[in-house]
Design a protein around this motif. Structure first.
Motif, mmCIF file in Angstrom:
data_model
loop_
_atom_site.group_PDB
_atom_site.id
_atom_site.type_symbol
_atom_site.label_atom_id
_atom_site.label_comp_id
_atom_site.label_asym_id
_atom_site.label_seq_id
_atom_site.Cartn_x
_atom_site.Cartn_y
_atom_site.Cartn_z
ATOM 1 N N SER A 174 -7.630 -2.516 4.370
ATOM 2 C CA SER A 174 -7.486 -1.300 3.567
ATOM 3 C C SER A 174 -6.036 -0.840 3.465
ATOM 4 C CB SER A 174 -8.353 -0.176 4.132
ATOM 5 O OG SER A 174 -7.961 0.128 5.465
ATOM 6 N N SER A 175 -5.182 -1.268 4.417
ATOM 7 C CA SER A 175 -3.784 -0.843 4.394
ATOM 8 C C SER A 175 -3.009 -1.463 3.228
ATOM 9 C CB SER A 175 -3.097 -1.205 5.714
ATOM 10 O OG SER A 175 -3.064 -2.606 5.907
ATOM 11 N N LEU A 176 -3.605 -2.442 2.535
ATOM 12 C CA LEU A 176 -2.947 -3.002 1.349
ATOM 13 C C LEU A 176 -2.730 -1.928 0.281
ATOM 14 C CD1 LEU A 176 -4.831 -6.409 0.962
ATOM 15 C CD2 LEU A 176 -2.435 -6.092 1.603
ATOM 16 N N ALA A 177 -3.586 -0.916 0.275
ATOM 17 C CA ALA A 177 -3.436 0.164 -0.699
ATOM 18 C C ALA A 177 -2.111 0.891 -0.505
ATOM 19 C CB ALA A 177 -4.599 1.140 -0.589
ATOM 20 N N PHE A 178 -1.608 0.927 0.727
ATOM 21 C CA PHE A 178 -0.311 1.562 0.994
ATOM 22 C C PHE A 178 0.795 0.866 0.216
ATOM 23 C CE2 PHE A 178 3.644 1.112 3.445
ATOM 24 C CZ PHE A 178 4.092 2.414 3.433
ATOM 25 N N PHE A 179 0.731 -0.469 0.151
ATOM 26 C CA PHE A 179 1.769 -1.221 -0.547
ATOM 27 C C PHE A 179 1.692 -1.026 -2.061
ATOM 28 C CE2 PHE A 179 1.241 -3.465 3.482
ATOM 29 C CZ PHE A 179 2.553 -3.496 3.915
ATOM 30 N N ALA A 180 0.547 -0.541 -2.540
ATOM 31 C CA ALA A 180 0.442 -0.251 -3.973
ATOM 32 C C ALA A 180 1.419 0.850 -4.374
ATOM 33 C CB ALA A 180 -0.988 0.156 -4.329
ATOM 34 N N LEU A 181 1.796 1.703 -3.402
ATOM 35 C CA LEU A 181 2.787 2.745 -3.695
ATOM 36 C C LEU A 181 4.137 2.134 -4.068
ATOM 37 C CD1 LEU A 181 1.991 5.252 -0.793
ATOM 38 C CD2 LEU A 181 1.273 5.400 -3.191
#
Length: 299
Positions: A174-181
């Protein structure tokens, strides 16, 4: 007439120099783009464990990504040659953003494939126009501009496994969403680059085209032969680069009993060495000739 002449001069004048601000901006966005792209192979051990994937299924994920990241890219470049689209630069980051979000919430194998395809599409849209911008801003120092642009991508590819080791291994998929920033940050920078592209870059492009009209054209057979050699060299290079990038972590884990984090650190070191070679390649190409540097690098 005099007012028109005065208004044109500021746009034409920058063509004489190297626009380092633009080159550094596009290089930084190349870093962000390729870092987001390299997160996918870096988390293969996590995905294999979580979804119970076989190596064949991981290969299909890679194929889905490469089909949209590589095969689609020439088609985007062909369209961009006929119709330059500056705003494709910030718009392309939306595909990368969507791909990372889908990968962060995927709970099935088909969703992994969808996320990989979206991530690859972001890469396809970004590279043709961004490479054109680097050449526009070079001011004739093509080797330097290309190496600065390329090293951003190589550095980003190296940072992806490091980011995966530090963030994804600790906090999960789920931490991949952080890299979407990061895609949003890249989009903001590319918006400004696109505005420069429209106001100055197209003028440089037209000036370069006019200069090209006065130069003797390369014979078609010679040009095709040169392109064929370059394609063969690039193909051979990326066969082993893609193989090592996708499976080095598994090899380290299986052969040496390394943890996922340690394997990702080794992948970071390998891709970091690629970035170092890219930094050296551009200036050396300008100094000794690009053909010699290409052959030396392959050997």
């Amino acid at each position: 007439m005099s007012e028109q002449t005065i208004s044109v001069k500021p746009a034409v004048q920058p063509a004489a120099g190297t626009a380092f601000g633009v080159i550094l901006a596009i290089s930084f966005c190349h870093l962000l783009n390729d870092m987001m792209q390299s997160l996918l192979p870096a988390i293969y051990p996590n995905l294999k464990l979580e979804f119970g994937l076989t190596f064949g299924q991981i290969g299909v994920v890679t194929l889905a990504y490469q089909l949209t990241a590589s095969i689609l890219q020439p088609l985007v470049g062909l369209y961009a040659d006929k119709r330059p689209t500056p705003m494709a630069l910030p718009a392309g980051t939306l595909f990368s953003l969507a791909g990372l979000v889908v990968l962060s919430v995927a709970h099935s194998y088909p969703m992994l494939l969808v996320g990989a395809c979206l991530l690859g599409m972001g890469s396809s849209v970004f590279h043709p126009e961004s490479s054109r911008v680097a050449r526009m801003a070079s001011g004739g120092r093509f080797g330097l501009a290309q190496s600065l642009f390329q090293v951003g991508g190589n550095a980003g590819s190296a940072l992806g496994p490091l980011a995966a080791a530090v963030v994804v291994v600790r906090w999960g998929q789920s931490s991949l969403a952080f890299f979407a920033l990061l895609a949003l940050l890249s989009g903001g920078i590319l918006w400004n680059v696109a505005n420069w592209y429209r106001t100055h870059g197209l003028v440089r492009l037209q000036a370069a085209a006019k200069r090209g009209e006065t130069e003797a054209p390369v014979p078609t057979r010679q040009a095709m032969f040169g392109i064929a050699i370059l394609l063969a060299l690039i193909f051979s290079k990326y066969v082993y680069l893609a193989s090592l990038t996708n499976y080095l972590t598994f090899y380290m884990i299986d052969r040496f009993g390394a943890s996922v984090q340690v394997a990702q650190y080794h992948l970071f070191a390998f891709l970091g060495a690629v970035a170092v070679g890219t930094v050296a390649g551009g200036p050396l190409g300008d100094r000794f000739g690009r053909k010699y540097v290409i052959w030396f690098s392959i050997l």
